[in-house]
Motif scaffolding. Sequence first.
Motif, PDB file in Angstrom:
ATOM      1  N   ILE A 337     108.956  84.881  41.050  1.00 25.12           N
ATOM      2  CA  ILE A 337     109.000  85.839  39.943  1.00 25.12           C
ATOM      3  C   ILE A 337     110.297  85.616  39.169  1.00 25.12           C
ATOM      4  O   ILE A 337     111.173  86.465  39.091  1.00 25.12           O
ATOM      5  CB  ILE A 337     108.907  87.291  40.464  1.00 25.12           C
ATOM      6  CG1 ILE A 337     107.707  87.463  41.384  1.00 25.12           C
ATOM      7  CG2 ILE A 337     108.796  88.280  39.283  1.00 25.12           C
ATOM      8  CD1 ILE A 337     106.357  87.175  40.741  1.00 25.12           C
ATOM      9  N   ARG A 338     110.423  84.429  38.601  1.00 22.71           N
ATOM     10  CA  ARG A 338     111.573  84.103  37.752  1.00 22.71           C
ATOM     11  C   ARG A 338     111.045  83.541  36.434  1.00 22.71           C
ATOM     12  O   ARG A 338     109.849  83.309  36.272  1.00 22.71           O
ATOM     13  CB  ARG A 338     112.480  83.084  38.441  1.00 22.71           C
ATOM     14  CG  ARG A 338     113.152  83.579  39.724  1.00 22.71           C
ATOM     15  CD  ARG A 338     114.052  82.489  40.323  1.00 22.71           C
ATOM     16  NE  ARG A 338     113.262  81.308  40.667  1.00 22.71           N
ATOM     17  CZ  ARG A 338     113.774  80.080  40.817  1.00 22.71           C
ATOM     18  NH1 ARG A 338     115.071  79.876  40.642  1.00 22.71           N
ATOM     19  NH2 ARG A 338     112.997  79.060  41.151  1.00 22.71           N
ATOM     20  N   SER A 339     111.936  83.286  35.520  1.00 24.81           N
ATOM     21  CA  SER A 339     111.527  82.704  34.243  1.00 24.81           C
ATOM     22  C   SER A 339     111.042  81.272  34.451  1.00 24.81           C
ATOM     23  O   SER A 339     111.336  80.639  35.469  1.00 24.81           O
ATOM     24  CB  SER A 339     112.695  82.720  33.261  1.00 24.81           C
ATOM     25  OG  SER A 339     113.701  81.797  33.682  1.00 24.81           O
ATOM     26  N   TRP A 340     110.312  80.782  33.481  1.00 19.72           N
ATOM     27  CA  TRP A 340     109.818  79.405  33.544  1.00 19.72           C
ATOM     28  C   TRP A 340     110.982  78.413  33.654  1.00 19.72           C
ATOM     29  O   TRP A 340     110.922  77.452  34.424  1.00 19.72           O
ATOM     30  CB  TRP A 340     108.961  79.118  32.324  1.00 19.72           C
ATOM     31  CG  TRP A 340     108.440  77.716  32.234  1.00 19.72           C
ATOM     32  CD1 TRP A 340     108.781  76.764  31.332  1.00 19.72           C
ATOM     33  CD2 TRP A 340     107.459  77.106  33.098  1.00 19.72           C
ATOM     34  NE1 TRP A 340     108.083  75.599  31.557  1.00 19.72           N
ATOM     35  CE2 TRP A 340     107.267  75.784  32.636  1.00 19.72           C
ATOM     36  CE3 TRP A 340     106.735  77.556  34.208  1.00 19.72           C
ATOM     37  CZ2 TRP A 340     106.375  74.898  33.250  1.00 19.72           C
ATOM     38  CZ3 TRP A 340     105.844  76.668  34.819  1.00 19.72           C
ATOM     39  CH2 TRP A 340     105.673  75.365  34.348  1.00 19.72           C
ATOM     40  N   ASP A 341     112.038  78.658  32.891  1.00 20.73           N
ATOM     41  CA  ASP A 341     113.194  77.753  32.925  1.00 20.73           C
ATOM     42  C   ASP A 341     113.870  77.738  34.286  1.00 20.73           C
ATOM     43  O   ASP A 341     114.381  76.705  34.722  1.00 20.73           O
ATOM     44  CB  ASP A 341     114.209  78.135  31.841  1.00 20.73           C
ATOM     45  CG  ASP A 341     113.765  77.717  30.449  1.00 20.73           C
ATOM     46  OD1 ASP A 341     112.800  76.935  30.349  1.00 20.73           O
ATOM     47  OD2 ASP A 341     114.356  78.191  29.457  1.00 20.73           O
ATOM     48  N   GLU A 342     113.879  78.879  34.969  1.00 21.06           N
ATOM     49  CA  GLU A 342     114.419  78.908  36.328  1.00 21.06           C
ATOM     50  C   GLU A 342     113.497  78.160  37.276  1.00 21.06           C
ATOM     51  O   GLU A 342     113.944  77.408  38.152  1.00 21.06           O
ATOM     52  CB  GLU A 342     114.583  80.361  36.796  1.00 21.06           C
ATOM     53  CG  GLU A 342     115.720  81.117  36.124  1.00 21.06           C
ATOM     54  CD  GLU A 342     115.711  82.585  36.517  1.00 21.06           C
ATOM     55  OE1 GLU A 342     116.355  82.924  37.524  1.00 21.06           O
ATOM     56  OE2 GLU A 342     115.049  83.379  35.824  1.00 21.06           O
ATOM     57  N   HIS A 343     112.198  78.360  37.110  1.00 21.91           N
ATOM     58  CA  HIS A 343     111.214  77.753  38.005  1.00 21.91           C
ATOM     59  C   HIS A 343     111.261  76.223  37.938  1.00 21.91           C
ATOM     60  O   HIS A 343     111.150  75.551  38.971  1.00 21.91           O
ATOM     61  CB  HIS A 343     109.815  78.260  37.649  1.00 21.91           C
ATOM     62  CG  HIS A 343     108.739  77.787  38.575  1.00 21.91           C
ATOM     63  ND1 HIS A 343     108.631  78.228  39.874  1.00 21.91           N
ATOM     64  CD2 HIS A 343     107.708  76.900  38.384  1.00 21.91           C
ATOM     65  CE1 HIS A 343     107.592  77.637  40.461  1.00 21.91           C
ATOM     66  NE2 HIS A 343     107.010  76.841  39.570  1.00 21.91           N
ATOM     67  N   ILE A 344     111.413  75.672  36.735  1.00 24.12           N
ATOM     68  CA  ILE A 344     111.394  74.212  36.602  1.00 24.12           C
ATOM     69  C   ILE A 344     112.784  73.594  36.736  1.00 24.12           C
ATOM     70  O   ILE A 344     112.933  72.377  36.677  1.00 24.12           O
ATOM     71  CB  ILE A 344     110.758  73.785  35.272  1.00 24.12           C
ATOM     72  CG1 ILE A 344     111.620  74.224  34.078  1.00 24.12           C
ATOM     73  CG2 ILE A 344     109.334  74.304  35.165  1.00 24.12           C
ATOM     74  CD1 ILE A 344     111.104  73.715  32.729  1.00 24.12           C
ATOM     75  N   TRP A 364     104.411  79.588  40.621  1.00 24.18           N
ATOM     76  CA  TRP A 364     104.991  80.462  39.603  1.00 24.18           C
ATOM     77  C   TRP A 364     104.076  81.662  39.363  1.00 24.18           C
ATOM     78  O   TRP A 364     102.913  81.521  38.996  1.00 24.18           O
ATOM     79  CB  TRP A 364     105.186  79.700  38.298  1.00 24.18           C
ATOM     80  CG  TRP A 364     106.006  80.432  37.289  1.00 24.18           C
ATOM     81  CD1 TRP A 364     107.205  81.041  37.489  1.00 24.18           C
ATOM     82  CD2 TRP A 364     105.691  80.619  35.907  1.00 24.18           C
ATOM     83  NE1 TRP A 364     107.671  81.605  36.328  1.00 24.18           N
ATOM     84  CE2 TRP A 364     106.768  81.352  35.329  1.00 24.18           C
ATOM     85  CE3 TRP A 364     104.631  80.237  35.094  1.00 24.18           C
ATOM     86  CZ2 TRP A 364     106.783  81.720  33.987  1.00 24.18           C
ATOM     87  CZ3 TRP A 364     104.654  80.584  33.754  1.00 24.18           C
ATOM     88  CH2 TRP A 364     105.721  81.322  33.212  1.00 24.18           C
ATOM     89  N   GLY A 365     104.635  82.850  39.564  1.00 23.33           N
ATOM     90  CA  GLY A 365     103.867  84.076  39.338  1.00 23.33           C
ATOM     91  C   GLY A 365     104.223  84.767  38.046  1.00 23.33           C
ATOM     92  O   GLY A 365     103.843  85.918  37.841  1.00 23.33           O
ATOM     93  N   ARG A 366     104.961  84.101  37.188  1.00 30.70           N
ATOM     94  CA  ARG A 366     105.445  84.629  35.915  1.00 30.70           C
ATOM     95  C   ARG A 366     106.675  85.517  36.124  1.00 30.70           C
ATOM     96  O   ARG A 366     106.894  86.076  37.195  1.00 30.70           O
ATOM     97  CB  ARG A 366     104.371  85.427  35.161  1.00 30.70           C
ATOM     98  CG  ARG A 366     103.110  84.663  34.870  1.00 30.70           C
ATOM     99  CD  ARG A 366     103.262  83.682  33.740  1.00 30.70           C
ATOM    100  NE  ARG A 366     103.450  84.331  32.461  1.00 30.70           N
ATOM    101  CZ  ARG A 366     102.467  84.706  31.650  1.00 30.70           C
ATOM    102  NH1 ARG A 366     101.207  84.522  32.006  1.00 30.70           N
ATOM    103  NH2 ARG A 366     102.725  85.262  30.499  1.00 30.70           N
ATOM    104  N   ASP A 367     107.483  85.608  35.064  1.00 27.64           N
ATOM    105  CA  ASP A 367     108.670  86.454  35.102  1.00 27.64           C
ATOM    106  C   ASP A 367     108.258  87.918  35.138  1.00 27.64           C
ATOM    107  O   ASP A 367     107.163  88.289  34.714  1.00 27.64           O
ATOM    108  CB  ASP A 367     109.524  86.175  33.856  1.00 27.64           C
ATOM    109  CG  ASP A 367     110.922  86.763  33.960  1.00 27.64           C
ATOM    110  OD1 ASP A 367     111.201  87.468  34.945  1.00 27.64           O
ATOM    111  OD2 ASP A 367     111.730  86.525  33.052  1.00 27.64           O
ATOM    112  N   MET A 368     109.161  88.744  35.644  1.00 25.33           N
ATOM    113  CA  MET A 368     108.868  90.159  35.798  1.00 25.33           C
ATOM    114  C   MET A 368     108.439  90.827  34.499  1.00 25.33           C
ATOM    115  O   MET A 368     107.599  91.735  34.491  1.00 25.33           O
ATOM    116  CB  MET A 368     110.101  90.872  36.361  1.00 25.33           C
ATOM    117  CG  MET A 368     109.920  92.338  36.634  1.00 25.33           C
ATOM    118  SD  MET A 368     111.449  93.211  36.397  1.00 25.33           S
ATOM    119  CE  MET A 368     111.679  93.051  34.626  1.00 25.33           C
TER     120      MET A 368
END
Length: 452
Positions: A337-344, A364-368
């Motif tokens: 549950i973080r931003s896309w930029d954090e995830h990648i 990735w479950g999408r950002d909050m």
Amino acid sequence: MKSKNLAFILILLFSLLILTACGKNTSTEPEIAQEIEGESQEIKRISTEELKTNLLKEDWIIVDTRINDAFNGWKLDGVKRGGHIQGATDFAANWLKVEDKDRETKLEKVLAEKGIIAEKNIVLYDANGKDAQTVADYLAKKGFENLYIYDVKEWAADDSLPMESYENYHMLVPASWVNDLIKNNNNGAPYKIFEVSWGEVSEEYNSGHIPGSVHINTDEVEEGPVWNRKSVEELEKFALNNGITSDTTVILYGGDSMAAFRVAVILKYMGVEDISVINGGYNAWVDAGYEVEIKSNEKSPVTSFGVKAPVNANYIVDLPDAKEILLDKENSVLVDIRSWDEHIGETSGYSYISGKGRPAGSLWGRDMEAYRNIDGTMRSATEILKMWQEWNISPEQKLSFFCGTGWRAAEVLFYADVMGLQNISLYDGGWNEWSADADTENSIEIGEPSKK
């Protein structure tokens, strides 16, 4: 005689002047009335039978315009059954009042995502006789023509007609329920209301808070450098210091409720049975027009928690558990549950976290923010499940949510609990712990993952 005639003539002239003046006023009054009526479009009302006939047709869409709490399951405005008409989507009238410079852009996106488009027949329903008309006027100004209004009280009164509500909708409470609880003193049962945010001194709390509420500093439940929850012994001291026992009704909120969800998850882990968060946070209270208090309220300690903690030990998991979840890919998922930029791995997301990327195998479950409506309330379960489906995340799996340090993921975990999902947990350490641990088995991925 002449004087009487003169008096009569004067009276007659005076009467004509009054009538003329009144005539001028009456000629403008219809114009004013017409202008006021022009603010609300005349929308056709649909009957229950007509609604039943068209409910499942692809060119019809049913829209709940009430506040989010009613959609979730609360019986508000005199409805016999709580929840929403089965298959309905939501577009609350009060979203149109949210103060946001990008409100219109966001609402346009919401309409598109929910399939509320001009080509469809749109049934707007409420229970107070106001919300549906408000949304109808908004859509009419956008060129929508096929609009209908319906009173959901009629539907709710017939037990044979399908309605849906979230299994644990009571975990998210409306401001009106909290106001009633304060007025009736929770019928004599123990209760506590807490404003939750970081810091010993809360500017938000000091500028105004719900009457009787007490400030909780998140440092009371977690500590650096990983920012995991404190030990069970320390958490028990925290509960006792705040007057919380296992059978205390606990209501949490904040200006941004993320911190409140963090504490709510920890309290459930400890064993508090009745925990809720105000849906929409402090803004929901203020927008409802309820009383606000300025004076500070002190904590009222107790001496016994009532049960041996943690009662719900599996509600929060640690690093070894997270690794096991990743190994069982068929049945379990570690949900980011973080931003896309954090995830990648474009950014760590935190000034004090140097590592970038994600635990290898996490999804990735999408950002909050994707889980919130424009007014900060919980997004519909249908849309949450659709987001997960895009990344092969199933509600039937064992789901453990993580973020950087547990705040964002705690909110999503709480929503999953509201939805009634089983086998759900918070991976407390999150990316902060995973990226900092010296264990070389903590494999990391960087770059865009495949959804397959």
